[in-house]
Write a protein that holds these residues in place. Structure first.
Motif, PDB file in Angstrom:
ATOM      1  N   VAL A  38       0.870  -1.177   0.000  1.00 34.04           N
ATOM      2  CA  VAL A  38       0.000   0.000   0.000  1.00 34.04           C
ATOM      3  C   VAL A  38       0.908   1.228   0.000  1.00 34.04           C
ATOM      4  O   VAL A  38       1.756   1.392   0.885  1.00 34.04           O
ATOM      5  N   ARG A  39       0.717   2.099  -0.994  1.00 33.96           N
ATOM      6  CA  ARG A  39       1.575   3.280  -1.165  1.00 33.96           C
ATOM      7  C   ARG A  39       0.790   4.534  -0.807  1.00 33.96           C
ATOM      8  O   ARG A  39      -0.275   4.782  -1.354  1.00 33.96           O
ATOM      9  N   ILE A  40       1.359   5.330   0.107  1.00 36.06           N
ATOM     10  CA  ILE A  40       0.679   6.527   0.612  1.00 36.06           C
ATOM     11  C   ILE A  40       1.595   7.724   0.412  1.00 36.06           C
ATOM     12  O   ILE A  40       2.759   7.693   0.826  1.00 36.06           O
ATOM     13  N   GLY A  41       1.077   8.767  -0.215  1.00 41.07           N
ATOM     14  CA  GLY A  41       1.885   9.943  -0.496  1.00 41.07           C
ATOM     15  C   GLY A  41       1.453  11.164   0.294  1.00 41.07           C
ATOM     16  O   GLY A  41       0.278  11.320   0.645  1.00 41.07           O
ATOM     17  N   GLU A  71       4.373   1.646   2.126  1.00 42.70           N
ATOM     18  CA  GLU A  71       5.365   2.593   1.612  1.00 42.70           C
ATOM     19  C   GLU A  71       4.829   4.012   1.812  1.00 42.70           C
ATOM     20  O   GLU A  71       3.752   4.350   1.314  1.00 42.70           O
ATOM     21  N   LEU A  72       5.568   4.822   2.564  1.00 45.61           N
ATOM     22  CA  LEU A  72       5.216   6.220   2.807  1.00 45.61           C
ATOM     23  C   LEU A  72       6.130   7.081   1.939  1.00 45.61           C
ATOM     24  O   LEU A  72       7.353   7.088   2.127  1.00 45.61           O
ATOM     25  N   ILE A  73       5.548   7.799   1.005  1.00 48.12           N
ATOM     26  CA  ILE A  73       6.310   8.514  -0.014  1.00 48.12           C
ATOM     27  C   ILE A  73       6.035  10.007   0.082  1.00 48.12           C
ATOM     28  O   ILE A  73       4.874  10.436   0.150  1.00 48.12           O
ATOM     29  N   THR A  74       7.087  10.831   0.091  1.00 43.18           N
ATOM     30  CA  THR A  74       6.906  12.281   0.128  1.00 43.18           C
ATOM     31  C   THR A  74       7.194  12.886  -1.241  1.00 43.18           C
ATOM     32  O   THR A  74       8.075  12.435  -1.965  1.00 43.18           O
ATOM     33  N   GLY A  78       1.973  19.074  -3.960  1.00 42.10           N
ATOM     34  CA  GLY A  78       0.741  18.322  -4.092  1.00 42.10           C
ATOM     35  C   GLY A  78       0.413  17.939  -5.519  1.00 42.10           C
ATOM     36  O   GLY A  78      -0.223  16.909  -5.762  1.00 42.10           O
ATOM     37  N   SER A  79       0.842  18.745  -6.484  1.00 43.44           N
ATOM     38  CA  SER A  79       0.545  18.444  -7.884  1.00 43.44           C
ATOM     39  C   SER A  79       1.170  17.125  -8.306  1.00 43.44           C
ATOM     40  O   SER A  79       0.535  16.306  -8.978  1.00 43.44           O
ATOM     41  N   ALA A  80       2.426  16.908  -7.917  1.00 42.43           N
ATOM     42  CA  ALA A  80       3.100  15.650  -8.256  1.00 42.43           C
ATOM     43  C   ALA A  80       2.411  14.475  -7.585  1.00 42.43           C
ATOM     44  O   ALA A  80       2.276  13.390  -8.169  1.00 42.43           O
ATOM     45  N   ALA A  81       1.948  14.680  -6.357  1.00 42.18           N
ATOM     46  CA  ALA A  81       1.264  13.612  -5.632  1.00 42.18           C
ATOM     47  C   ALA A  81      -0.060  13.252  -6.300  1.00 42.18           C
ATOM     48  O   ALA A  81      -0.428  12.076  -6.381  1.00 42.18           O
ATOM     49  N   THR A  82      -0.783  14.262  -6.794  1.00 40.71           N
ATOM     50  CA  THR A  82      -2.068  13.973  -7.432  1.00 40.71           C
ATOM     51  C   THR A  82      -1.893  13.236  -8.752  1.00 40.71           C
ATOM     52  O   THR A  82      -2.710  12.383  -9.104  1.00 40.71           O
ATOM     53  N   VAL A  83      -0.830  13.548  -9.475  1.00 40.17           N
ATOM     54  CA  VAL A  83      -0.547  12.813 -10.718  1.00 40.17           C
ATOM     55  C   VAL A  83      -0.325  11.336 -10.396  1.00 40.17           C
ATOM     56  O   VAL A  83      -0.840  10.446 -11.078  1.00 40.17           O
ATOM     57  N   ALA A  84       0.437  11.086  -9.335  1.00 45.93           N
ATOM     58  CA  ALA A  84       0.713   9.702  -8.928  1.00 45.93           C
ATOM     59  C   ALA A  84      -0.561   8.998  -8.473  1.00 45.93           C
ATOM     60  O   ALA A  84      -0.787   7.822  -8.785  1.00 45.93           O
ATOM     61  N   LEU A  85      -1.425   9.709  -7.757  1.00 46.52           N
ATOM     62  CA  LEU A  85      -2.673   9.109  -7.280  1.00 46.52           C
ATOM     63  C   LEU A  85      -3.606   8.804  -8.444  1.00 46.52           C
ATOM     64  O   LEU A  85      -4.175   7.710  -8.537  1.00 46.52           O
ATOM     65  N   GLY A  86      -3.768   9.755  -9.339  1.00 49.02           N
ATOM     66  CA  GLY A  86      -4.674   9.573 -10.457  1.00 49.02           C
ATOM     67  C   GLY A  86      -4.251   8.446 -11.383  1.00 49.02           C
ATOM     68  O   GLY A  86      -5.099   7.753 -11.956  1.00 49.02           O
ATOM     69  N   SER A  87      -2.941   8.245 -11.501  1.00 52.50           N
ATOM     70  CA  SER A  87      -2.428   7.202 -12.392  1.00 52.50           C
ATOM     71  C   SER A  87      -2.394   5.833 -11.728  1.00 52.50           C
ATOM     72  O   SER A  87      -2.184   4.822 -12.408  1.00 52.50           O
ATOM     73  N   GLY A  88      -2.575   5.799 -10.399  1.00 49.26           N
ATOM     74  CA  GLY A  88      -2.505   4.533  -9.675  1.00 49.26           C
ATOM     75  C   GLY A  88      -1.106   4.176  -9.229  1.00 49.26           C
ATOM     76  O   GLY A  88      -0.881   3.082  -8.695  1.00 49.26           O
ATOM     77  N   ILE A  90       0.388   5.543  -6.777  1.00 48.33           N
ATOM     78  CA  ILE A  90       0.209   5.434  -5.331  1.00 48.33           C
ATOM     79  C   ILE A  90      -1.282   5.242  -5.069  1.00 48.33           C
ATOM     80  O   ILE A  90      -2.119   5.476  -5.949  1.00 48.33           O
ATOM     81  N   ASP A  91      -1.619   4.842  -3.842  1.00 49.14           N
ATOM     82  CA  ASP A  91      -3.002   4.473  -3.526  1.00 49.14           C
ATOM     83  C   ASP A  91      -3.745   5.525  -2.709  1.00 49.14           C
ATOM     84  O   ASP A  91      -4.968   5.652  -2.833  1.00 49.14           O
ATOM     85  N   PHE A  92      -3.032   6.257  -1.857  1.00 52.33           N
ATOM     86  CA  PHE A  92      -3.637   7.278  -1.005  1.00 52.33           C
ATOM     87  C   PHE A  92      -2.786   8.544  -1.040  1.00 52.33           C
ATOM     88  O   PHE A  92      -1.574   8.478  -1.274  1.00 52.33           O
ATOM     89  N   THR A  93      -3.415   9.690  -0.764  1.00 52.90           N
ATOM     90  CA  THR A  93      -2.669  10.931  -0.555  1.00 52.90           C
ATOM     91  C   THR A  93      -3.166  11.650   0.692  1.00 52.90           C
ATOM     92  O   THR A  93      -4.364  11.635   1.000  1.00 52.90           O
TER      93      THR A  93
END
Length: 341
Positions: A38-41, A71-74, A78-88, A90-93
């Motif tokens: 589980v990946r959380i940003g 996995e806790l990812i920084t 926030g823009s970079a994090a949302t790209v990762a979330l939208g693409s799958g 990562i799983d949570f932000t």
């Protein structure tokens, strides 16, 4: 004519489906094997509960028995994090409202499932060099101002300028995070920096900056908007139990912080490198405002922020709150926490 092997295959499939629980194949898919990771940003160094997860290994302890890696990812923003979330990817932000609203407005397959925090005292401050002649926001006209684009600071700065009769067009904006903007201010490469309370106070304590505007003191209280917890929609449909369990840990972490303010502040200082004074300025009176419940007031605040962002050209599209917000996971988590107590 249908071949015998093909008919045997159909028979095997029919038998397999006959053993599924009531609810059919869709239910089986929703409760498929648990994820391996589980990946959380979050935006660096991380929101408070994200930091508590990292320091106290709360999620690792929760999911260790299932063999699920956390996995806790920084991210720098926030823009970079949302790209990762939208693409799958990562799983949570756990990020701010501005990038979350921009992602939701695109119609991306994401769900708002909780609040990361909601401190009603806005944490944005504007600083200049101690010997700068600049004393007010009005004097920033034509000056170089550094802030991270697309963040809550960006939005708050735009609101502060508007209240002073100016706009973002009246300043020279530089898209820089605090790791770059702080040194740039010291060198004199920029005239001002817009940042949150913790990093700003660290600069002030070092004698490298002077505050000319504190949104928590001089700003409009309505400028404070919740930070958010979001989940990738596909992940939520596949692993609803995992989402509920994560929010259960979130609720417990929020309650633990309020019950242990001194230890919470000490952890934040250790994990972020901020000074004790700076952290206490961010969380005055040992109040942390970490309850994840998505209240009606929180939704109104988000709608107000969305309207401002659209008017300021900071957002394209429109958020469908009925499809974006999913309170079911929080409701289930609340019952899970109550049962465990």
């Amino acid at each position: 004519m249908t071949s015998m092997p093909f008919r045997r295959t159909l028979l095997k499939l029919a038998l397999a489906l006959s053993f599924l629980p009531v609810g059919g194949f869709a239910s089986a898919v929703a409760s498929e094997a648990k994820p391996k990771v589980v990946r959380i940003g979050s935006t660096a160094p991380g929101h408070l509960k994200f930091i508590l997860y990292r320091n106290r290994k709360l999620l690792e302890n929760e999911f260790a028995k299932d063999g699920i890696k956390i996995e806790l990812i920084t991210f720098d923003g926030g823009s970079a994090a949302t790209v990762a979330l939208g693409s799958g990817a990562i799983d949570f932000t756990y990020i701010g409202n501005n990038p979350s609203l921009r992602l939701a407005a695109t119609g991306a397959d994401v769900k708002l499932i909780g609040l990361s925090s909601w401190n009603r005292s806005n944490e944005t401050q504007i600083v200049v060099k101690p010997d700068s002649p600049i004393q007010t926001i009005e004097e920033l006209k034509g000056k170089k101002v550094a802030y991270l684009s697309g963040t809550v600071r960006h939005s708050t700065f735009a609101k502060a300028l508007k209240a002073a009769g100016l706009s973002l067009k009246d300043v020279e904006s530089l898209n820089l995070g605090i790791e770059s903007s702080g040194p740039a201010l010291v060198r004199g490469d920029v005239d001002a920096v817009v940042e949150s309370t913790g990093p700003v106070q660290t600069l002030v304590e070092k004698g490298a900056a002077r505050v000319i505007f504190d949104a928590g003191v001089s700003g409009n209280p309505d400028w404070a908007v919740p930070h958010l917890i979001s989940v990738n929609g596909d992940f939520a449909r596949k692993y609803p139990d995992i989402v509920t369990r994560l929010l259960s840990v979130d609720i417990a972490a929020a309650r633990w912080a309020d019950a242990n303010p001194q230890e919470t502040i000490a952890i934040f200082v250790k994990e972020t490198g901020s000074s004790d004074k700076a952290v206490r300025a961010t969380y005055p009176n040992g109040k942390f405002f970490q309850d994840p419940e998505i209240t009606a007031d929180a939704v109104r605040a988000l709608q107000g922020e969305e309207a401002f962002m659209a008017d300021a050209g900071l957002l394209k599209g429109k958020v469908d709150y009925t499809t974006w917000i999913d309170r079911s996971f929080y409701d289930a988590a609340l019952k899970q926490v109550a049962a465990s107590n």
